[in-house]
Structures are given as C-alpha cells and as structure tokens.
Design an enzyme around this catalytic site. Structure first.
Site, mmCIF file in Angstrom:
data_model
loop_
_atom_site.group_PDB
_atom_site.id
_atom_site.type_symbol
_atom_site.label_atom_id
_atom_site.label_comp_id
_atom_site.label_asym_id
_atom_site.label_seq_id
_atom_site.Cartn_x
_atom_site.Cartn_y
_atom_site.Cartn_z
ATOM 1 C CD1 TRP A 197 -2.537 1.977 1.519
ATOM 2 C CD2 TRP A 197 -3.287 0.350 0.173
ATOM 3 N NE1 TRP A 197 -3.776 2.346 1.055
ATOM 4 C CE2 TRP A 197 -4.255 1.366 0.234
ATOM 5 C CE3 TRP A 197 -3.536 -0.769 -0.622
ATOM 6 C CZ2 TRP A 197 -5.460 1.302 -0.482
ATOM 7 C CZ3 TRP A 197 -4.730 -0.838 -1.317
ATOM 8 C CH2 TRP A 197 -5.681 0.184 -1.251
ATOM 9 C CG ASP A 252 -1.494 11.996 -2.371
ATOM 10 O OD1 ASP A 252 -1.150 10.795 -2.507
ATOM 11 O OD2 ASP A 252 -2.341 12.516 -3.111
ATOM 12 C CD GLU A 255 -5.300 5.318 0.327
ATOM 13 O OE1 GLU A 255 -6.158 4.800 -0.388
ATOM 14 O OE2 GLU A 255 -4.998 4.901 1.460
ATOM 15 C CD GLU A 256 -3.710 8.369 -6.981
ATOM 16 O OE1 GLU A 256 -4.592 7.688 -7.502
ATOM 17 O OE2 GLU A 256 -3.569 9.597 -7.212
ATOM 18 C CD GLU A 480 -13.680 6.435 -4.107
ATOM 19 O OE1 GLU A 480 -13.519 5.877 -5.219
ATOM 20 O OE2 GLU A 480 -12.938 6.217 -3.124
HETATM 21 C C1 NOJ Z 1 -6.520 2.938 -4.091
HETATM 22 C C2 NOJ Z 1 -6.525 4.265 -3.417
HETATM 23 O O1 NOJ Z 1 -7.357 4.263 -2.349
HETATM 24 C C3 NOJ Z 1 -6.904 5.335 -4.409
HETATM 25 O O2 NOJ Z 1 -6.904 6.571 -3.787
HETATM 26 C C4 NOJ Z 1 -5.917 5.304 -5.520
HETATM 27 O O3 NOJ Z 1 -6.247 6.275 -6.479
HETATM 28 C C5 NOJ Z 1 -5.873 3.931 -6.152
HETATM 29 N N1 NOJ Z 1 -5.603 2.933 -5.146
HETATM 30 C C6 NOJ Z 1 -4.862 3.867 -7.262
HETATM 31 O O4 NOJ Z 1 -3.565 4.111 -6.770
HETATM 32 C C1 NOJ Z 2 -9.460 6.311 -1.639
HETATM 33 C C2 NOJ Z 2 -9.176 7.722 -1.297
HETATM 34 O O1 NOJ Z 2 -8.276 8.223 -2.241
HETATM 35 C C3 NOJ Z 2 -8.614 7.829 0.090
HETATM 36 O O2 NOJ Z 2 -8.448 9.177 0.415
HETATM 37 C C4 NOJ Z 2 -9.527 7.187 1.089
HETATM 38 O O3 NOJ Z 2 -8.931 7.221 2.348
HETATM 39 C C5 NOJ Z 2 -9.841 5.775 0.697
HETATM 40 N N1 NOJ Z 2 -10.290 5.683 -0.662
HETATM 41 C C6 NOJ Z 2 -10.910 5.172 1.581
HETATM 42 O O4 NOJ Z 2 -12.094 5.896 1.443
#
Ligand code: NOJ
Ligand code: NOJ
Length: 637
Positions: A197, A252, A255-256, A480
């Site tokens: 992750w 960030d 999560e990227e 979402e």
């Molecule tokens: C899952 C993350 O929660 C999401 O924010 C991200 O865009 C995708 N993975 C792709 O990296």
């Molecule tokens: C993806 C989002 O990008 C992230 O900010 C969030 O924490 C997770 N999904 C879970 O909702």
C-alpha cells in the site's frame, strides 16, 4: 468579528454565527432527533437550478426511501436536496460504523468501515483518515447539541478506545514507537493490513488528534478531567509523532504520491496548534512549547506550496502533476476557523489565495467531464480529486464537489459576520466571474456590490450542491464517485466520507460553523526576501576551538549539517577568530539537544580556494536549553 458561543437550538444545534440571518432549512436530521423545526427565514437568493430528463421529483421522504431505482433525485434547488438527503446521509454514515451499523458487520465498536464494498474496489477496511473525519463530524455535532444523544456519546468513546488499540497494532509501517502510527488502514477487526500500500500516510495521526482533542476540550469544559486524562496518552502519541516527523515525506491523502503534501502539512499544523493549547490546559508546559515550535515550522512550510505565478496551491511537492487538487479545497474547509477571518496564512476559505485556488481548481474540470458540458463559465460543475486522475476512469467525487460548496458557504458566513468582503489582486479573477467589471477594494455589506457578489456566490455554491443532488440516486446513497459521462454512481458504494461531506456542506449552507481552533491572529516571521523563517526552538551555546597553523590570507571556518553552520555550504560557513592564534575559536548558538556533524575548512581570501579537513566528520550533541559548552577539537589531518 465575534461569533456567539450560545447555541440556539436550531435543528442540528451547531453553534451558529450570531450575525447570520439567512438560515433557511433546518438540520434536524443531522445526527440527532429533534422535535421542532424553526424556520428562521427564507433564503432570499435564487438558487441554481438543474434540470434533466432523467430526473424526477419526489414528494415525500418515505416514498424516496422505499424506492431503489436508478433514476436520479431531482434537486430543483439545493434546499430541496438538502432536506431530502440530510436524513439519508445521517443514516448512511451511522450504518457504516461498528458494532451495530447495518452495513458494518464484523467491525469492532467505533470502527468506521470506509465503504461496505468488498470488490472493485474493496473498501472493507478502516482508514485512519476517513475515520477521523467522520468522527470529527460526530463529535462536533455531539458537543454542540443541546439535547445530547447518549448513543452518539457511546460511539465516540468506542472510537477513542478503538484508536488507542490500533496505535498498539504493529503493522508494515512499524510499531507504536517506530512509525506504525503512520499506517493508513487496518482490517475492521483491529488487525494489521499486511498487503502492499502507499505508506506511510502522515495525515492520519494529525486528523485523529484533532478529533480527539475536540472531544477532550469538551470534556474539560464539562469538568470531566478524569476522562480527559485517560484519553491524553493516545493524543500525545499522535502529537509526538507529528511533532517529530511532520517534516518527512509520505503518501498524500489519495494514497498515490510520496512527497510533501499541502493537506498533510495543514492538518499537522492544526493538530500541533490545538495540541499545544490542550497541553497547556493540562499543565504540560514543555509539550506546549514543543508543539508550538513545530506548529510554527509547519506553518512556515505551508506557505511554500503557493504558486504565485499561477495563483493556486501546488498540492504535492512530488508527483509530476499540475498540483491542482481537491487536496487544497479540503484543506480550506477542514482548517476553517471562523475567528480567523479571511487570513491567507492558514488558507481560510475566504482568503484571497483560497478563492483564487478554488477558481483554478473548479475550472480544471469544466472541459474534462462530459457531464460538465453546456454550463456557463461561472456556473457550478462537478469536480473530482485532480484533473489528471485516472482512478476508476477519473470521475467526479461527491466529497470534492461538496467541498467546493462548503468553502463558498463558509466564506459567505465570514463576510456576513465581518460586514464586508475584500477583493485583492489575487482574488480578483474569482470575483470577476460574478461581476466582470468589479475592482479590487473593500466592500461593506451595505453596498450594492457586496449584495450582488454575495448573492451570486451563494447561488454558485448552491449549484455545487444541486449538481451532486442531480447525480444522487433515489435512495439517497452516496458512492465515492459518479461517472463523468453519464453521472451514474461508481466505485465504492455508500462511502462513509461522502456522507460526512454532505453533512458538513449542508451545515455550512445554513451558516452553521464549526468552533475556532486557534488560527486567529497567527503570524509568520519573514526575512528580508519575504521568506518564512523557521522557529528553531530552544537554543544553547557552543564555543568551537581548534588549533591550526595558517599562512597569511588563510582563515579557518566551520560548516556542518545544521542551518547555523551553513548546511555544509562553504559560502555559508562561519568564520573563526584567531585572537589566541594558533587557536581559532567562535561561539555559535545552535538548537538545544540535537545531534549534528561538522568540519573545519580553510578558505583563502586571495584565491578563494577551500580546503576541507579530512574525514571523519566531527559529531556533537548540543547541550540542553540555555546551557553552554566549549569544544576543543583536534584538526583532522
Ligand atoms: C486505491 C486508493 O485508495 C486510491 O486513492 C488510488 O487512487 C488507487 N488505489 C490507485 O492508486
Ligand atoms: C481512496 C481515497 O483516495 C482515500 O483518500 C480514502 O482514504 C480511501 N479511498 C478510503 O475511502
């Protein structure tokens, strides 16, 4: 400007700005059961109206709740949508929290499931960020409502307890003392998620601290010192993590991107500021000082994200994107402090920088989503995380579009409260959307310009609510995202954070603002170039002494790993004095109790040449605050 602390029993019961007159719809459904609906006044301004063929109107809430078809909820106005969606958002949010939530089976008490979706995407986890934001909404509601809902109190205590346990869970980011607090998500049974992750994510501990501090402040206000004291160790762990590591990179909020990130820095700043104040109330003066120093430094660093040429916040220092990102809009609403006015240092919603940034952000989605076609340049459109997003196809997000509305409503509240709005050269393009010939200046609330601008901006804000309404299914569920081509809900269903974002935007719509957190009157120190000067914290003194024979024109300098020694740059090295030649010496103030390395160098003032002392570096630990020490070194030949 002053905001009343008295809490009129207006539906949801949030503290309300005393000067706000425009409350139109009641928020009785927001997380509480209320028996009467005071309608204070009608919204004077017209609201943006969306119409569409696949939209139909519902006459009653019960009818709506029984219908699960995929037609979209008509929002003939933001008000209608708010009235309908409000109770559904509340239900949806609570359904995702264990142990009793109807969509949260298997979740431990107080654990927020990000979404019940188990595949494409699998969100049946508990994120520290999502959970803290969701519980901030619950805590804010609980502490400000005059009729306290006992089951919410139980849930808040469950949350606090679950987070205390999660801090102890060793995970791929580390353990409780080695970085484990930065782990982004856990399994809903409180075990670690071991898969790969984007980790660590350093906003989590800061956001959790903010939520728990808000709760603990309320406990202290209500003389529940013992309960406050039991929660303090959990809060202190998070604050120490933030104070020690805020300056390190991490992923960030999306999560990227691994770099520094505006949202993360701003959340850390707020946590440290609130943490310092709480430490003080608990008599912990050392921690008060420690957290304030790092808050100063984080605030300093926060300024550096601003892009003065393009007038927006570059949300990540890495990532190779434009940097235009909902990251910054979320920052503005989640660090809103109604007592801080339109202060740009903390990026308050109505600050010139935040408004300019908002325009750049919104405009970046006008051409890239098919559902945004056909709207005028100053009309609301659906917005997403960032224009380059490709996740699930790269779509509008409910929580991003709600955030735009929320920032605008909060701005309106502050302008109303202060009785004026200010247009600077930075915010001029934002205001020109609503009045093309408007000029920079101060506009008092009794002027025509103020009236025109604020009613246009309110309609603009309502437009963002209405857009989300247009793409909300009959049953009120908020996923979402919604598809950029046809507006159909997509990605994780029933996203808890989507519901929380609806609730806070609806409260903001009604002029109900959250409590101050200490942003008022904050300042940064700048050098002669206007750059922010960091706060090094407590200092101690060191006399450096070294014996060295030199020839005419040669001088001995010291340089090393800290700013006071020029960060290894000979041009910023510090010159020693040969007054007891061949002993050279100098007294330097350095931060107390830190470790650093250094070397002596010889600079020839005629040739400009630099000769370094041989390896290894000298290593030193400075003494504690206010102490001084003398170090006599031997030159490394
Ligand atoms: C899952 C993350 O929660 C999401 O924010 C991200 O865009 C995708 N993975 C792709 O990296
Ligand atoms: C993806 C989002 O990008 C992230 O900010 C969030 O924490 C997770 N999904 C879970 O909702």
């Amino acid at each position: 400007m002053s905001f009343t602390t008295e809490r009129p029993f207006l539906g949801g019961g949030y503290p309300q700005a005393s000067i706000l007159k425009k409350t139109a719809v009641s928020l009785t459904y927001l997380l509480g059961i209320v028996t009467f609906i005071p309608i204070v006044g009608q919204l004077a301004n017209a609201v943006h109206t969306s119409t569409g063929s696949n939209i139909r109107r519902h006459s009653s809430l019960s009818g709506m709740m029984m219908s699960y078809s995929q037609t979209y909820m008509l929002s003939s106005s933001a008000n209608d949508y708010i009235q309908r969606e409000g109770p559904l958002a509340r239900t949806g949010l609570l359904a995702n929290i264990g142990p009793k939530g109807s969509q949260a089976s298997g979740a431990k008490p107080g654990i927020v499931v990000a979404s019940p979706s188990t595949s494409n995407p699998d969100y049946l986890y508990s994120w520290t960020r999502d959970s803290a934001l969701v519980f901030k909404t619950i805590v804010d509601h609980y502490i400000s409502s005059s009729h306290k809902n006992v089951s919410l109190r139980v849930l808040i205590d469950d949350y606090a307890h679950a987070q205390t346990q999660l801090q102890e869970v060793g995970n791929p980011s580390g353990n409780i003392t080695t970085g484990g607090l930065g782990e982004p998500k856990f399994n809903i049974d409180l075990t670690a998620f071991e898969g790969s992750w984007g980790r660590p994510q350093r906003d989590g501990p800061a956001l959790r601290a903010i939520t728990l501090i808000t709760y603990v402040n309320w406990l202290l206000d209500n003389s529940n010192t013992s309960h406050a004291n039991t929660l303090w160790p959990t809060i202190q762990l998070d604050l120490d993590y933030v104070a020690n590591d805020w300056n390190k990179t991490g992923f960030d909020l999306w999560e990227e991107v691994s770099s520094s990130s505006f949202w993360t820095t701003a959340s850390q700043h707020r946590a440290l500021r609130q943490g310092a104040a709480l430490a003080k109330s608990l008599g912990k003066e050392d921690l008060n000082e420690k957290y304030n120093i790092q808050a100063d430094n984080a605030l300093c660093f926060l300024q550096s994200y601003w892009n003065p040429d393009a007038s927006y916040v570059t949300s990540n220092t890495g990532g190779g994107r434009s940097g235009i990102d909902a990251n910054s809009v979320l920052t503005s609403i989640h660090t809103f402090d109604p007592s801080a006015g339109c202060d740009a240092i903390t990026f308050q919603p109505c600050s010139d920088k935040a408004l300019s940034n908002l325009k750049v952000y919104v405009d970046s989605f006008r051409s890239i989503y098919a559902i945004n076609q056909g709207f005028a340049e100053n009309e609301a459109v659906a917005t997403g995380r960032y224009p380059e997003d490709v996740y699930m196809g790269g779509n509008p997000w409910y929580l991003a579009t709600f955030a735009v509305a929320e920032q605008l409503y909060e701005s309106l509240s502050v302008w109303d409260a202060q009785g004026s709005l200010q247009i600077t050269s930075i915010s001029l393009p934002f205001f020109q959307q609503f009045s093309s010939d408007v000029q920079t200046g101060d506009y008092k609330s009794n002027t025509e310009t103020y009236d025109k601008l604020t009613s246009e901006i309110r309609a603009f804000a309502d437009g963002f609510i209405a857009i989300n309404g247009r793409y909300t299914p009959d049953n009120g569920s908020l996923a979402e995202q919604y598809n950029k081509d046809d507006g159909k809900p997509t990605s994780a269903r029933d996203l808890t954070w989507s519901y929380a974002s609806a609730i806070t935007a609806f409260l903001a719509h009604d002029g109900i603002v959250a409590s101050p957190w200490g942003a008022q009157g904050l300042q940064i120190q700048t050098d002669s170039d206007g750059h922010c000067i960091a706060n090094p914290g407590p200092m101690s003194e060191i006399v450096f002494k070294v014996e060295k024979d030199t020839v005419y024109g040669e001088n001995v300098f010291i340089t090393g790993s800290i700013g006071q020694l020029g960060n290894w740059d000979p041009a910023h090295a510090v010159k020693l004095d040969p007054k007891s030649y061949p002993y050279w010496s100098v007294e330097i103030e350095v931060p107390a109790s830190i470790s650093f390395s250094y070397k002596y160098i010889i600079q020839n003032q005629n040739s400009g040449s630099v000769a370094w002392e041989n390896d290894p570096n000298h290593e030193l630990q400075s003494s504690s605050e206010g102490q001084s020490m003398v170090v006599t070194d031997t030159w490394h030949n």
